[in-house]
Design a protein around this motif. Structure first.
Motif, PDB file in Angstrom:
ATOM      1  N   HIS A 269      20.900   5.559  25.728  1.00 25.83           N
ATOM      2  CA  HIS A 269      20.969   6.278  24.442  1.00 25.83           C
ATOM      3  C   HIS A 269      20.588   5.323  23.317  1.00 25.83           C
ATOM      4  CE1 HIS A 269      23.877   8.406  27.067  1.00 25.83           C
ATOM      5  NE2 HIS A 269      23.387   9.485  26.477  1.00 25.83           N
ATOM      6  N   PRO A 270      19.997   5.840  22.229  1.00 24.75           N
ATOM      7  CA  PRO A 270      19.727   4.959  21.074  1.00 24.75           C
ATOM      8  C   PRO A 270      21.044   4.587  20.403  1.00 24.75           C
ATOM      9  CG  PRO A 270      18.989   7.227  20.633  1.00 24.75           C
ATOM     10  CD  PRO A 270      19.514   7.214  22.030  1.00 24.75           C
ATOM     11  N   MET A 271      21.356   3.292  20.404  1.00 27.31           N
ATOM     12  CA  MET A 271      22.669   2.815  19.915  1.00 27.31           C
ATOM     13  C   MET A 271      22.555   1.914  18.684  1.00 27.31           C
ATOM     14  SD  MET A 271      25.028   3.903  22.135  1.00 27.31           S
ATOM     15  CE  MET A 271      26.406   2.793  21.874  1.00 27.31           C
ATOM     16  N   SER A 286      18.278  -6.888  26.491  1.00 25.32           N
ATOM     17  CA  SER A 286      17.648  -6.325  27.684  1.00 25.32           C
ATOM     18  C   SER A 286      17.639  -4.798  27.653  1.00 25.32           C
ATOM     19  CB  SER A 286      18.418  -6.751  28.933  1.00 25.32           C
ATOM     20  OG  SER A 286      18.203  -8.107  29.213  1.00 25.32           O
ATOM     21  N   HIS A 287      16.714  -4.231  28.390  1.00 22.84           N
ATOM     22  CA  HIS A 287      16.522  -2.781  28.591  1.00 22.84           C
ATOM     23  C   HIS A 287      15.671  -2.165  27.489  1.00 22.84           C
ATOM     24  CE1 HIS A 287      18.634  -2.018  32.281  1.00 22.84           C
ATOM     25  NE2 HIS A 287      19.657  -2.733  31.859  1.00 22.84           N
ATOM     26  N   LEU A 288      16.317  -1.650  26.418  1.00 24.53           N
ATOM     27  CA  LEU A 288      15.591  -1.168  25.230  1.00 24.53           C
ATOM     28  C   LEU A 288      14.708   0.054  25.491  1.00 24.53           C
ATOM     29  CD1 LEU A 288      14.657  -4.738  23.966  1.00 24.53           C
ATOM     30  CD2 LEU A 288      16.341  -3.225  22.893  1.00 24.53           C
ATOM     31  N   GLU A 289      15.044   0.847  26.519  1.00 31.54           N
ATOM     32  CA  GLU A 289      14.276   2.070  26.786  1.00 31.54           C
ATOM     33  C   GLU A 289      14.334   3.032  25.593  1.00 31.54           C
ATOM     34  OE1 GLU A 289      15.190   0.490  30.924  1.00 31.54           O
ATOM     35  OE2 GLU A 289      16.270   0.591  29.024  1.00 31.54           O
ATOM     36  N   GLU A 290      15.468   3.002  24.856  1.00 32.99           N
ATOM     37  CA  GLU A 290      15.681   3.959  23.757  1.00 32.99           C
ATOM     38  C   GLU A 290      15.713   3.270  22.388  1.00 32.99           C
ATOM     39  OE1 GLU A 290      15.757   7.205  24.167  1.00 32.99           O
ATOM     40  OE2 GLU A 290      15.733   7.205  26.361  1.00 32.99           O
ATOM     41  N   VAL A 291      15.088   2.112  22.268  1.00 32.32           N
ATOM     42  CA  VAL A 291      15.119   1.361  21.004  1.00 32.32           C
ATOM     43  C   VAL A 291      14.398   2.133  19.895  1.00 32.32           C
ATOM     44  CG1 VAL A 291      12.999   0.036  21.456  1.00 32.32           C
ATOM     45  CG2 VAL A 291      14.797  -0.967  20.038  1.00 32.32           C
ATOM     46  N   SER A 292      14.881   1.971  18.658  1.00 33.63           N
ATOM     47  CA  SER A 292      14.254   2.633  17.500  1.00 33.63           C
ATOM     48  C   SER A 292      13.113   1.789  16.952  1.00 33.63           C
ATOM     49  CB  SER A 292      15.296   2.827  16.394  1.00 33.63           C
ATOM     50  OG  SER A 292      15.658   1.558  15.856  1.00 33.63           O
ATOM     51  N   ASP A 293      12.263   2.404  16.117  1.00 32.33           N
ATOM     52  CA  ASP A 293      11.189   1.660  15.442  1.00 32.33           C
ATOM     53  C   ASP A 293      11.775   0.544  14.588  1.00 32.33           C
ATOM     54  OD1 ASP A 293       9.461   3.415  16.593  1.00 32.33           O
ATOM     55  OD2 ASP A 293       8.896   4.449  14.742  1.00 32.33           O
ATOM     56  N   GLN A 320      10.093   4.823  30.156  1.00 31.74           N
ATOM     57  CA  GLN A 320       9.738   3.401  30.090  1.00 31.74           C
ATOM     58  C   GLN A 320       9.965   2.882  28.667  1.00 31.74           C
ATOM     59  OE1 GLN A 320       8.504   1.462  32.640  1.00 31.74           O
ATOM     60  NE2 GLN A 320       8.463   3.129  34.121  1.00 31.74           N
ATOM     61  N   PRO A 321      10.425   1.637  28.528  1.00 30.99           N
ATOM     62  CA  PRO A 321      10.513   1.081  27.168  1.00 30.99           C
ATOM     63  C   PRO A 321       9.108   0.991  26.552  1.00 30.99           C
ATOM     64  CG  PRO A 321      10.961  -0.616  28.809  1.00 30.99           C
ATOM     65  CD  PRO A 321      10.862   0.675  29.545  1.00 30.99           C
ATOM     66  N   ARG A 322       9.062   1.024  25.229  1.00 30.44           N
ATOM     67  CA  ARG A 322       7.760   1.054  24.537  1.00 30.44           C
ATOM     68  C   ARG A 322       7.209  -0.366  24.391  1.00 30.44           C
ATOM     69  NH1 ARG A 322       8.651   4.027  19.203  1.00 30.44           N
ATOM     70  NH2 ARG A 322      10.708   3.080  19.311  1.00 30.44           N
ATOM     71  N   ALA A 323       6.802  -0.907  25.514  1.00 30.97           N
ATOM     72  CA  ALA A 323       6.352  -2.304  25.539  1.00 30.97           C
ATOM     73  C   ALA A 323       5.140  -2.527  24.647  1.00 30.97           C
ATOM     74  CB  ALA A 323       6.025  -2.707  26.977  1.00 30.97           C
ATOM     75  N   ARG A 324       4.186  -1.589  24.661  1.00 31.98           N
ATOM     76  CA  ARG A 324       2.964  -1.778  23.856  1.00 31.98           C
ATOM     77  C   ARG A 324       3.300  -1.861  22.382  1.00 31.98           C
ATOM     78  NH1 ARG A 324      -0.328  -4.123  26.290  1.00 31.98           N
ATOM     79  NH2 ARG A 324      -0.530  -5.009  24.250  1.00 31.98           N
TER      80      ARG A 324
END
Length: 430
Positions: A269-271, A286-293, A320-324
């Motif tokens: 979840h975005p936390m 680590s992880h960051l699948e739901e990281v915000s801009d 997937q985390p937004r690696a790009r």
């Protein structure tokens, strides 16, 4: 020059088709355009001294002249082969008992991570078995897992506790990591992860209070006495586990002890964990699948590295985390295997391959993420993560004419890796 006055060195790797330095100017991490072309030498040699540090790396003819008449404990002809830095695994949970292969079947049938967690499985299942296991049994299985990691080219591993949740078992896990650090070849970065989950019978607030009032003071004593060596503090910042406020309190208490902040955030979840980490001066999240801009921008500005875990997103079928986007914004992107009973993968070459295919990294970006940037995430990029004079002599030799084969040949690392070298000593030979 008489033989007695000749300099002696530990290792000469000579005439490699390619030596992948990764960095050539002492960079502590690579971001942006620096990731497009890693430092690679063609037709090169490398020397490691008796102190285990790299003495020189350069064109084969230059090294041959520079070290003419000097002796080496070991020489390896690398003709037609590639030499790369030892790989760095920036996120693992390698000390536990009680496997969870049955849960993999449940996941394949559609159960989510949290479904299994709430049914008493997941971390809770492993905690029960790890609490019951003897220290010796935990050490033996841990040693075997480290051997498996080493054979896939890993020479520096981050190792978390976190399957005890009570002080006694957390310390038992940290002692196992400490013993391995002293007795085995690989370099380990130890992480106290007592806030991996909320133990049964406690609220998150009570668990945090126990950690801050009992666990951390005891850790401080043991570190001061030299009985334990702990590098990082980790918390699972997640909905239904530790919220942002509680996470902040635990991480701040760990930072006061001198531990680097390196924690699980924004996975399910975005936390706003990324924003918190940037504010607290975290070394890594680590992880960051739901990281915000906003979280991505904050991490880039704070030079807080993002440890992405391709196996987890793959096995749990998460977004997937937004690696790009992270790479485009200048975040220091690192990789980890997340080896644990829920994501059973030892292999950083496979992790790099998944990062390229599923997260859209280029091969140079993936290799940097599994070497210099992963070392940066552990606060060790001044000594590890690239093949430069003065750094620890950790390397792998692959039987291929181009280094990219290590990523391209999915699952073929056992065939490709001929040697694994730590501090100039061969610790694995195919």
């Amino acid at each position: 020059m008489t033989s007695s006055s000749r300099s002696s060195h530990r290792l000469l790797l000579e005439n490699a088709q390619q030596v992948v330095l990764v960095c050539a100017h002492g960079e502590r991490f690579l971001t942006g355009s620096a990731l497009r072309s890693l430092a690679v030498l063609e037709g090169a040699s490398l020397v490691v001294g008796t102190d285990g540090l790299i003495k020189a790396v350069g064109p084969a003819d230059v090294i041959q002249r520079q070290f003419f008449g000097e002796t080496f404990e070991e020489r390896i002809d690398c003709s037609g082969k590639c030499v790369l830095p030892g790989l760095v695994d920036a996120h693992t949970h390698p000390v536990w008992a009680g496997e969870r292969v049955h849960e993999f079947a449940m996941k394949l049938a559609g159960a989510s991570y949290m479904d299994i967690h709430q049914a008493g499985g997941g971390i809770n299942f492993t905690v029960e078995h790890t609490r019951q296991a003897s220290e010796e049994d935990l050490f033996c299985s841990f040693q075997q897992r480290l051997q498996c990691m080493m054979r896939t080219g890993t020479t520096l591993v981050e190792c978390k506790s976190g399957y005890g949740l009570n002080l006694e078992t957390e310390l038992k896990m940290l002692r196992v990591i400490e013993r391995a650090r002293r007795e085995l070849h690989l370099t380990l970065s130890a992480t106290y992860c007592g806030a991996h989950s909320v133990p049964k019978g406690k609220t998150a607030l009570e668990a945090a209070e126990d950690i801050i009032s009992h666990h951390l003071p005891r850790l401080k004593e043991l570190i001061k006495k030299g009985e334990l060596h702990v590098d990082n503090i980790d918390v699972f910042c997640e909905k239904g586990v530790f919220d942002l406020d509680t996470t902040r309190k635990i991480l701040e208490s760990g930072k006061k002890l001198g531990l680097q902040i390196n924690f699980h955030g924004d996975e399910l979840h975005p936390m706003k964990a990324a924003e918190l980490g940037a504010e607290l001066g975290a070394q890594a999240i680590s992880h960051l699948e739901e990281v915000s801009d906003e979280g991505i921008a904050a991490m880039a500005a704070a030079r807080c590295s993002a440890v992405l875990l391709p196996t987890t997103a793959y096995m749990l079928r998460l977004r997937q985390p937004r690696a790009r986007k992270m790479l485009d914004e200048g975040v220091i992107v690192a990789l980890g295997s997340d080896f644990n009973p829920n994501a059973y993968c030892f292999s950083m070459p496979m992790v790099m391959h998944l990062a390229c295919v599923n997260m859209r990294l280029s091969m140079p970006e993936a290799l940097a993420a599994a070497t210099i940037n992963a070392a940066y995430a552990l606060g060790k990029s001044h000594t590890h993560g690239s093949l430069e004079a003065g750094k620890q002599g950790d390397a792998i030799i692959i039987n291929a004419s181009r280094w990219e084969h290590l990523i391209y040949q999915f699952g073929a690392h056992h065939e490709l890796i001929d040697y694994v070298i730590v501090k100039g000593k061969v610790i694995y030979k195919k």
